[in-house]
Enzyme design. Sequence first.
Site, PDB file in Angstrom:
ATOM      1  N   SER A   1       0.832  -1.206   0.000  1.00 45.55           N
ATOM      2  CA  SER A   1       0.000   0.000   0.000  1.00 45.55           C
ATOM      3  C   SER A   1       0.873   1.266   0.000  1.00 45.55           C
ATOM      4  CB  SER A   1      -0.957  -0.036   1.202  1.00 45.55           C
ATOM      5  OG  SER A   1      -2.049   0.836   1.015  1.00 45.55           O
TER       6      SER A   1
ATOM      7  N   ASP B   1      -9.804  -6.100  -4.322  1.00 48.67           N
ATOM      8  CA  ASP B   1      -9.322  -5.013  -3.467  1.00 48.67           C
ATOM      9  C   ASP B   1     -10.297  -3.831  -3.526  1.00 48.67           C
ATOM     10  OD1 ASP B   1      -7.830  -2.928  -2.253  1.00 48.67           O
ATOM     11  OD2 ASP B   1      -5.951  -3.861  -2.899  1.00 48.67           O
TER      12      ASP B   1
ATOM     13  N   HIS C   1      -7.260  -6.111   0.115  1.00 56.94           N
ATOM     14  CA  HIS C   1      -6.083  -5.243   0.150  1.00 56.94           C
ATOM     15  C   HIS C   1      -4.973  -5.798   1.046  1.00 56.94           C
ATOM     16  CE1 HIS C   1      -4.079  -1.523  -0.798  1.00 56.94           C
ATOM     17  NE2 HIS C   1      -3.963  -1.168   0.477  1.00 56.94           N
TER      18      HIS C   1
END
Length: 342
Positions: A166, A293, A321
Amino acid sequence: MGNRFICMMKKESKDVGSRSKRMGRSQRKLVSEEELHLQALSMALQQHQLSQRFEGSMSRRIGSSRRHAVSESFSANKQVPVNLENIKIKKFVLIHGEGFGAWCWYKTVALLEEAGLLPVALDLTGSGIDLTDTNSVTTLAEYSKPLTVYLENLPEDEKVILVGHSIGGACISYTLEHYPQKISKAIFLCATMVSDGQRPFDVFADQLGPAEHFMQESKFLIHGNGKEKPPTGFMFEKEQMKGLYFNQSPAKDVALAMVSMRQSPLGPIMEKLSLSADKYGSGHRFYIQTLDDRALSPDVQEKLVRENPPEGVFKIKGSDHCPFFSKPQSLHKILVEIAQIP
């Protein structure tokens, strides 16, 4: 008749014994995973200085789940075969995303170690069990300091494989620019793989809106220095986090995240990166897409790959995610595959 009865009894006894052995092996595998999870949870609980009563309650709750099957269990019979002779660089440095900490990699660390590799999970500044006040972290250099210090202290001829999740992708890009000689491969895991002049926040603009609007009106902002001063961090509400990050993750990992996640510093994700072709551009980059996601949609990930092409793209079906929770075996398999690429 008597002989038949004795034979049946022996057969039943043998079957029961065989089943018991199988159950024993299965239980040992589950206990091994539960022990790992309890260790991670214990560290999280200690970090937040929760009461002994709550810790006992959570331990009982996790213990009671042993009778349920664990999705994508990383038991030995599912382990990915690894030929270590094909892997020149064995050390993986795992960098978490916004709000997370080194704790989130506990399954990945266990799998890599079992395969004979050398994983290291770091807490970024103000994250995990790092005691720095998040509100004081204003730049990407400050946020990435644990990673840069680690790279600086490596032996001169040693390289590592970086994995950034991320927002942690911005830290990977930053270190590729400043320490290219220390990085063998850079793996962006549903991450902010930005181009020169972009901010990490720009990747999330489709979901969160323009940066200027977010800075002024978002209800997720934290004003650590007072309402009259610019915001210093952000954090989503728990129910929103569950929907964005953990829509495919096991309940016990979501519980771990709920007691472990911290606010994220705002400054680092609003900073434009300066990335050069001869340093960042010369790095060996790979991208892992997560196809279920909701935080960084597959369309956005595809756009990142299209605009800033890496050497290789891998996809994990059915992953949210947080593939280190929802698809640990699939993630592990891809990491090992990338490590074996010359």
